[in-house]
Design an enzyme around this catalytic site. Structure first.
Site, PDB file in Angstrom:
ATOM      1  N   ASP A 164      -7.988   0.172  -6.129  1.00 54.75           N
ATOM      2  CA  ASP A 164      -8.602  -0.245  -7.187  1.00 54.75           C
ATOM      3  C   ASP A 164      -8.431  -1.550  -7.324  1.00 54.75           C
ATOM      4  O   ASP A 164      -9.268  -2.748  -7.596  1.00 54.75           O
ATOM      5  CB  ASP A 164      -8.502   0.348  -8.367  1.00 54.75           C
ATOM      6  CG  ASP A 164      -8.956   1.698  -8.423  1.00 54.75           C
ATOM      7  OD1 ASP A 164      -9.897   2.035  -7.552  1.00 54.75           O
ATOM      8  OD2 ASP A 164      -9.007   2.525  -9.475  1.00 54.75           O
ATOM      9  N   TYR A 193      -0.877  14.375  -8.504  1.00 50.83           N
ATOM     10  CA  TYR A 193      -2.229  14.672  -9.103  1.00 50.83           C
ATOM     11  C   TYR A 193      -2.106  16.371  -9.163  1.00 50.83           C
ATOM     12  O   TYR A 193      -2.162  17.006  -8.370  1.00 50.83           O
ATOM     13  CB  TYR A 193      -3.177  14.435  -8.169  1.00 50.83           C
ATOM     14  CG  TYR A 193      -3.553  13.009  -8.012  1.00 50.83           C
ATOM     15  CD1 TYR A 193      -4.842  12.534  -8.850  1.00 50.83           C
ATOM     16  CD2 TYR A 193      -2.469  11.898  -7.831  1.00 50.83           C
ATOM     17  CE1 TYR A 193      -5.035  11.134  -8.762  1.00 50.83           C
ATOM     18  CE2 TYR A 193      -2.819  10.565  -7.745  1.00 50.83           C
ATOM     19  CZ  TYR A 193      -3.979  10.032  -8.357  1.00 50.83           C
ATOM     20  OH  TYR A 193      -4.164   8.649  -8.588  1.00 50.83           O
ATOM     21  N   ASP A 201      -4.098   5.058  -4.988  1.00 48.75           N
ATOM     22  CA  ASP A 201      -5.371   5.065  -5.860  1.00 48.75           C
ATOM     23  C   ASP A 201      -5.086   3.879  -6.935  1.00 48.75           C
ATOM     24  O   ASP A 201      -6.383   3.006  -6.790  1.00 48.75           O
ATOM     25  CB  ASP A 201      -5.314   6.344  -6.943  1.00 48.75           C
ATOM     26  CG  ASP A 201      -6.474   6.462  -7.794  1.00 48.75           C
ATOM     27  OD1 ASP A 201      -7.294   5.606  -7.709  1.00 48.75           O
ATOM     28  OD2 ASP A 201      -6.354   7.523  -8.507  1.00 48.75           O
ATOM     29  N   LYS A 259       8.093   3.704  -3.094  1.00 46.10           N
ATOM     30  CA  LYS A 259       9.290   3.329  -4.155  1.00 46.10           C
ATOM     31  C   LYS A 259      10.378   4.114  -3.813  1.00 46.10           C
ATOM     32  O   LYS A 259      11.153   4.654  -4.764  1.00 46.10           O
ATOM     33  CB  LYS A 259       8.508   3.835  -5.486  1.00 46.10           C
ATOM     34  CG  LYS A 259       9.309   3.553  -6.597  1.00 46.10           C
ATOM     35  CD  LYS A 259       9.265   1.882  -6.848  1.00 46.10           C
ATOM     36  CE  LYS A 259      10.027   1.511  -8.307  1.00 46.10           C
ATOM     37  NZ  LYS A 259       9.936  -0.007  -8.469  1.00 46.10           N
ATOM     38  N   ASP A 294       5.885  -2.322  -6.148  1.00 51.15           N
ATOM     39  CA  ASP A 294       5.796  -3.373  -7.196  1.00 51.15           C
ATOM     40  C   ASP A 294       5.498  -4.607  -6.299  1.00 51.15           C
ATOM     41  O   ASP A 294       4.589  -5.591  -6.884  1.00 51.15           O
ATOM     42  CB  ASP A 294       7.209  -3.424  -7.763  1.00 51.15           C
ATOM     43  CG  ASP A 294       7.837  -2.220  -8.241  1.00 51.15           C
ATOM     44  OD1 ASP A 294       7.730  -1.332  -7.404  1.00 51.15           O
ATOM     45  OD2 ASP A 294       8.403  -2.147  -9.084  1.00 51.15           O
TER      46      ASP A 294
END
Length: 354
Positions: free
Chosen positions: A244, A130, A240, A183, A216
């Site tokens: 969602d 970000y 984030d 990851k 994933d």
């Protein structure tokens, strides 16, 4: 308890009015002694004060017991030099709101997965990819030439440890399992550092199980086997996206509460955006901000040993469940007939007196 309400943009003022009405009812029922002050941010503040986030707001935040932040239309803001500051990102960076807590729980008749989801995602919120919060000076995204854009991902041991501690503390109150989503097979250094700190924190919680899942697979498992998750801890962007996804699967972004925690500070914020396309129509779903405010009361009550605040937060959440169970008492986005304040009135009527 002193609260600062920042209505924001788009549907923000409408859902904030509904939320404050519910808080007023909870105050009357539980004797909370709430004091609510409202200040201007966003496009209205830009027009009247030349900035979307006035200094007076930032000063006041450090003086109150909690903040309720409405959604903002930061895509429509001018550059920072022209007064356009994203209040959400700025508050997270300035007040080190390093743990964004987002529950996702299935509700009858609303969830895509039946009753199989009951989890909390704890997302680091002050760094990662970000660009507006990862640098001391300048932005974390830049273009060396017109055809190349570079984005810097910031991962620190301190922030990773803070968010892990919040996740493990939360898991102790639930089903005692934390899943670290990462990851590290590709981002070996950044996510390797994140996992190092999570594992170190885990050693101090021998009663809480730690699992590690690549992002994933986590995205797929939220659909295939959501019941395997209790508390998920992860970095900013992964959290984030996954939160969602989880909210949509459990019934929609309009049903997901959210708080961001710093050192002694809590900001309640709806999971969804400002929805300018329905602004002013009185049809916005206020549940996300209402549940976020309920989480804020619960956090403050637990932190200060105030049983009334914690009970009020739980009462609002339970009343929301009871109202949503009736399809005729839902807002239009959920297939019901009610507008914003009509839903708030139904919810207020469902809050039992103490």
């Amino acid at each position: 308890m002193k609260l600062l309400a920042l209505p924001g943009d788009g549907i923000g003022p409408e859902i904030m009015a509904a939320t404050l009405a519910v808080l007023q009812a909870a105050d009357a029922a539980h004797g909370l002694g709430l004091e609510v002050e409202t200040m201007e941010i966003g496009l209205a503040a830009l027009e009247n004060q030349g900035t979307t986030l006035p200094d007076a707001v930032l000063e006041r935040i450090s003086q109150v017991d909690g903040v309720i932040l409405g959604p903002v239309s930061h895509y429509d803001y001018p550059t920072r030099a022209s007064g356009g500051i994203n209040p959400s990102g700025e508050l997270r960076a300035r007040f080190r709101l390093g743990a964004n807590i987002r529950p996702a729980r299935s509700r009858p008749g609303l969830s895509l997965l039946g009753d199989r989801m009951d989890l909390v995602i704890v997302r680091e919120a002050t760094e990662g990819f970000y660009a507006d919060r990862s640098m001391h000076a300048g932005a974390g995204e830049f273009m060396p030439d017109p055809d190349m854009a570079l984005s810097v991902r910031k991962i620190t041991a301190a922030a990773s440890r803070r968010v892990a501690e919040v996740a493990f503390d939360l898991a102790r109150e639930r089903r005692r399992k934390v899943t670290a989503v990462h990851k590290a097979n590709v981002l070996k250094l950044g996510d390797g550092l994140f996992l190092r700190e999570v594992r170190e924190v885990a050693r101090g919680y021998p009663d809480v199980a730690l699992d590690e899942v690549i992002v994933d697979a986590a995205a797929a498992l939220l659909i295939r086997r959501p019941e395997q998750f209790d508390v998920i801890v992860t970095t900013n962007m992964f959290g984030d996206i996954l939160s969602d996804e989880a909210s949509e699967l459990s019934g929609g972004l309009g049903l997901g509460g959210s708080i961001s925690l710093g050192e002694g500070i809590c900001v309640a914020q709806a999971q969804h955006g400002s929805a300018p396309d329905i602004q002013g129509q009185g049809i916005a779903n206020p549940v996300s901000l209402i549940l976020s405010a309920a989480m804020l009361l619960d956090w403050r009550g637990r932190r200060c040993g105030n049983a009334r605040l914690a009970a009020a937060g739980m009462a609002i959440s339970a009343a929301t469940d009871r109202v949503l169970a009736n399809s005729a008492a839902r807002t239009r986005d959920l297939g019901g007939p009610l507008g914003t304040m009509a839903f708030a009135d139904r919810l207020i009527a469902a809050i039992p007196p103490v």
